[in-house]
Design a protein around this motif. Structure first.
Motif, mmCIF file in Angstrom:
data_model
loop_
_atom_site.group_PDB
_atom_site.id
_atom_site.type_symbol
_atom_site.label_atom_id
_atom_site.label_comp_id
_atom_site.label_asym_id
_atom_site.label_seq_id
_atom_site.Cartn_x
_atom_site.Cartn_y
_atom_site.Cartn_z
ATOM 1 N N VAL A 63 0.845 -1.208 0.000
ATOM 2 C CA VAL A 63 0.000 0.000 0.000
ATOM 3 C C VAL A 63 0.877 1.254 0.000
ATOM 4 N N ALA A 64 1.906 1.249 0.850
ATOM 5 C CA ALA A 64 2.832 2.387 0.876
ATOM 6 C C ALA A 64 3.530 2.524 -0.479
ATOM 7 N N ALA A 65 3.904 1.391 -1.064
ATOM 8 C CA ALA A 65 4.585 1.420 -2.362
ATOM 9 C C ALA A 65 3.654 1.966 -3.447
ATOM 10 N N ALA A 66 2.372 1.571 -3.417
ATOM 11 C CA ALA A 66 1.413 2.093 -4.400
ATOM 12 C C ALA A 66 1.282 3.606 -4.257
ATOM 13 N N GLY A 67 1.264 4.084 -3.006
ATOM 14 C CA GLY A 67 1.214 5.532 -2.764
ATOM 15 C C GLY A 67 2.453 6.214 -3.317
ATOM 16 N N ALA A 68 3.609 5.610 -3.085
ATOM 17 C CA ALA A 68 4.881 6.199 -3.523
ATOM 18 C C ALA A 68 4.979 6.245 -5.050
ATOM 19 N N ILE A 69 4.493 5.199 -5.703
ATOM 20 C CA ILE A 69 4.519 5.199 -7.180
ATOM 21 C C ILE A 69 3.714 6.388 -7.707
ATOM 22 N N GLU A 70 2.562 6.636 -7.089
ATOM 23 C CA GLU A 70 1.724 7.754 -7.522
ATOM 24 C C GLU A 70 2.398 9.100 -7.216
ATOM 25 N N VAL A 71 3.091 9.177 -6.094
ATOM 26 C CA VAL A 71 3.832 10.402 -5.767
ATOM 27 C C VAL A 71 4.863 10.683 -6.865
ATOM 28 N N LEU A 72 5.624 9.651 -7.243
ATOM 29 C CA LEU A 72 6.659 9.846 -8.270
ATOM 30 C C LEU A 72 6.044 10.160 -9.634
ATOM 31 N N ASN A 73 4.871 9.561 -9.922
ATOM 32 C CA ASN A 73 4.152 9.904 -11.155
ATOM 33 C C ASN A 73 3.854 11.390 -11.212
ATOM 34 N N GLN A 74 3.327 11.897 -10.100
ATOM 35 C CA GLN A 74 2.911 13.306 -10.088
ATOM 36 C C GLN A 74 4.108 14.249 -10.014
ATOM 37 N N LEU A 75 5.191 13.806 -9.410
ATOM 38 C CA LEU A 75 6.385 14.655 -9.334
ATOM 39 C C LEU A 75 7.280 14.411 -10.552
ATOM 40 N N ASP A 76 6.724 14.701 -11.724
ATOM 41 C CA ASP A 76 7.521 14.563 -12.955
ATOM 42 C C ASP A 76 8.415 15.797 -13.110
ATOM 43 N N ASP A 77 9.170 15.858 -14.197
ATOM 44 C CA ASP A 77 10.132 16.949 -14.362
ATOM 45 C C ASP A 77 9.469 18.319 -14.337
ATOM 46 N N ALA A 78 8.275 18.411 -14.933
ATOM 47 C CA ALA A 78 7.574 19.705 -14.960
ATOM 48 C C ALA A 78 7.199 20.136 -13.540
ATOM 49 N N ALA A 79 6.722 19.175 -12.738
ATOM 50 C CA ALA A 79 6.334 19.498 -11.364
ATOM 51 C C ALA A 79 7.556 19.914 -10.545
ATOM 52 N N LEU A 80 8.695 19.256 -10.782
ATOM 53 C CA LEU A 80 9.916 19.596 -10.041
ATOM 54 C C LEU A 80 10.404 20.997 -10.419
ATOM 55 N N CYS A 81 10.237 21.345 -11.693
ATOM 56 C CA CYS A 81 10.563 22.691 -12.158
ATOM 57 C C CYS A 81 9.726 23.723 -11.399
ATOM 58 N N GLU A 82 8.459 23.400 -11.226
ATOM 59 C CA GLU A 82 7.544 24.285 -10.487
ATOM 60 C C GLU A 82 7.992 24.466 -9.038
ATOM 61 N N VAL A 83 8.532 23.402 -8.436
ATOM 62 C CA VAL A 83 9.000 23.489 -7.044
ATOM 63 C C VAL A 83 10.077 24.574 -6.941
ATOM 64 N N THR A 84 11.007 24.563 -7.889
ATOM 65 C CA THR A 84 12.061 25.577 -7.900
ATOM 66 C C THR A 84 11.462 26.972 -8.080
ATOM 67 N N LYS A 85 10.524 27.083 -9.037
ATOM 68 C CA LYS A 85 9.909 28.397 -9.312
ATOM 69 C C LYS A 85 9.153 28.927 -8.100
ATOM 70 N N LYS A 86 8.393 28.052 -7.458
ATOM 71 C CA LYS A 86 7.621 28.487 -6.282
ATOM 72 C C LYS A 86 8.556 28.913 -5.165
ATOM 73 N N GLY A 87 9.647 28.172 -4.997
ATOM 74 C CA GLY A 87 10.636 28.549 -3.972
ATOM 75 C C GLY A 87 11.208 29.926 -4.240
ATOM 76 N N GLU A 88 11.560 30.181 -5.510
ATOM 77 C CA GLU A 88 12.112 31.497 -5.879
ATOM 78 C C GLU A 88 11.065 32.594 -5.673
ATOM 79 N N TYR A 89 9.821 32.264 -5.984
ATOM 80 C CA TYR A 89 8.722 33.217 -5.813
ATOM 81 C C TYR A 89 8.585 33.616 -4.335
ATOM 82 N N ILE A 90 8.613 32.602 -3.455
ATOM 83 C CA ILE A 90 8.491 32.879 -2.016
ATOM 84 C C ILE A 90 9.674 33.720 -1.537
ATOM 85 N N LYS A 91 10.880 33.310 -1.921
ATOM 86 C CA LYS A 91 12.089 34.068 -1.529
ATOM 87 C C LYS A 91 11.966 35.527 -1.970
#
Ligand SMILES: *Cc1c(COP(=O)(O)O)cnc(C)c1O
Length: 399
Positions: free
Chosen positions: A287-315
């Protein structure tokens, strides 16, 4: 139960190991939480960096529901598909060879320490077992990971602690060289010290210690329990530092809120832990592994790019306030620490966090001087703006 009944029951039947806020959380949506009365909170804590893809995430909830209905657990005596699929995606994206699944950060670090000592034992025999870690680090709450933790405040009450750990100050190559006696097998670091105050290591220092480790066959162990799984804008922070660790631990954000952690090893360390030398009952739970697979699905390269952008926005926003209470803003991606200046009569980070919570913003502290943010990585700009508005009003209220 009402909020006050819950509080009373907590005091009665739960060990009082946490200094909790006087808030009951019932449910959430995105990065917004609600108490039983419907009071709204913007969440800059993410359950301490755990709820990486937010609350009420239907795809994630469906994935764990479907897996729970099929098979919730089978033990590591048998194979099953979810942990194998997760292992493939995770190691491929991280550039590591293989993985051992555990259930939390401290437990993962225990295994990491075993791996390092066994690597050295297998190759050099007994006596090469010391692990060097950094002053101000945090590696967990077990007896051994407390010993690995380089903050003196954690070395109390529970004597005797596990032997074989040495703490050196960061950014001091001479201290490292002096500590590298023949009994050392590994160096353990967080690339951004999280609990210690959101303190990033400098790239030149990390490159230098990686070089020294390689030359002397000292394992470079990176604790990415907090920095990992997209938190800093790359799947793991070590790739932004341009290093190749021998082994890396992860936990907090990996399964989106379900308990999971683990150790990834490079080729050199991939065969150290052999049958019978390490195990855990729940490790790689379907069950934990199924959750983790979905987390990695959603955290694709575009989403990771957004993480950087949001961090810069907050700063950028916080720097733009020019607030006298604010010193520097440290961190990467959505792992940020605002250092609060110390002056007579000015509030401590804990007082700021408390007032934020009262005003509808959940926020963390870290180390001695910082207010810390670890929001869900999927937080929206609207939620960021609302949260920052509350934080600014709280800072202003102290003037
Ligand atoms: C939180 C944390 C740990 C401990 O993880 P648990 O899941 O609480 O055992 C270890 N190392 C780092 C860097 C952490 O942030």
């Amino acid at each position: 139960m009402t909020a006050s009944e819950i509080k009373k029951q907590d005091a009665q039947n739960v060990m009082q190991t946490y200094a909790r806020y006087d808030v009951v959380i019932e449910r959430g949506e995105g990065a917004t939480l609600y108490d039983p009365d419907g009071k709204k909170y913007i969440d800059f804590t993410g359950g301490i960096g755990v709820n990486s893809i937010g609350y009420g995430n239907k795809k994630w909830a469906d994935a764990i529901y479907e897996q729970a209905m099929k098979l919730q657990h089978i033990s590591n005596l048998f194979l099953s598909e979810p942990y194998v699929r997760l292992a493939k995606t995770l190691t491929k994206r991280a550039g590591m060879e293989n993985v051992f699944f555990a259930n939390a950060g401290g437990e993962a670090n225990e295994g990491l320490i075993k791996l390092a000592r066994k690597y050295s034992f297998d190759k050099y025999g007994k006596g090469r077992s010391t692990i060097i870690s950094l002053v101000q680090s945090f590696h967990g709450r077990t007896i051994t990971t407390l010993a690995a933790t380089g903050q003196e405040a954690f070395h109390n009450y529970f004597f005797p602690f596990t032997e074989g750990f040495l703490h050196i100050p960061a950014h001091d190559i001479n201290a490292l060289n002096a500590a590298l006696t023949d009994d050392v097998c590994a160096l353990l670091i967080e690339l951004i010290q999280g609990e210690g105050g959101v303190i990033p290591l400098q790239k030149e220092y990390v490159a230098e210690i990686a070089k020294i480790c390689k030359e002397k066959d000292i394992l470079l162990l990176v604790d990415e329990v907090q920095t990992g799984v997209g938190r800093t804008g790359s799947l793991f922070a070590f790739s932004q530092y341009g290093i190749e660790p021998d082994a890396v631990t992860f936990a907090k954000g990996i399964a989106g809120g379900l308990p999971m952690g683990g150790i990834m090893a490079n080729e050199k360390c991939s065969k150290v832990l052999t049958a019978g030398t390490h195990a855990t009952t729940f490790g790689g739970n379907p069950v934990a592994a199924a959750g983790a697979i979905e987390v990695l699905n959603q955290l694709d390269d575009a989403a990771l790019c957004e993480v950087t952008k949001k961090g810069e926005y907050i700063k950028g926003k916080i720097i733009g306030w020019n607030d006298p209470l604010v010193g520097e803003i440290r961190g990467l991606g959505l792992m940020l620490g605002i250092s609060i200046r110390e002056r007579e009569g000015w509030p401590k980070p804990s007082a700021i966090a408390k007032k934020c919570v009262e005003n509808g913003l959940l926020i963390l502290t870290a180390g001695s001087d910082a207010v810390r943010m670890l929001p869900p990585l999927t937080i929206t700009y609207d939620e960021i703006d609302k949260g920052l508005e509350i934080l600014k009003a709280v800072l202003d209220s102290f003037k």
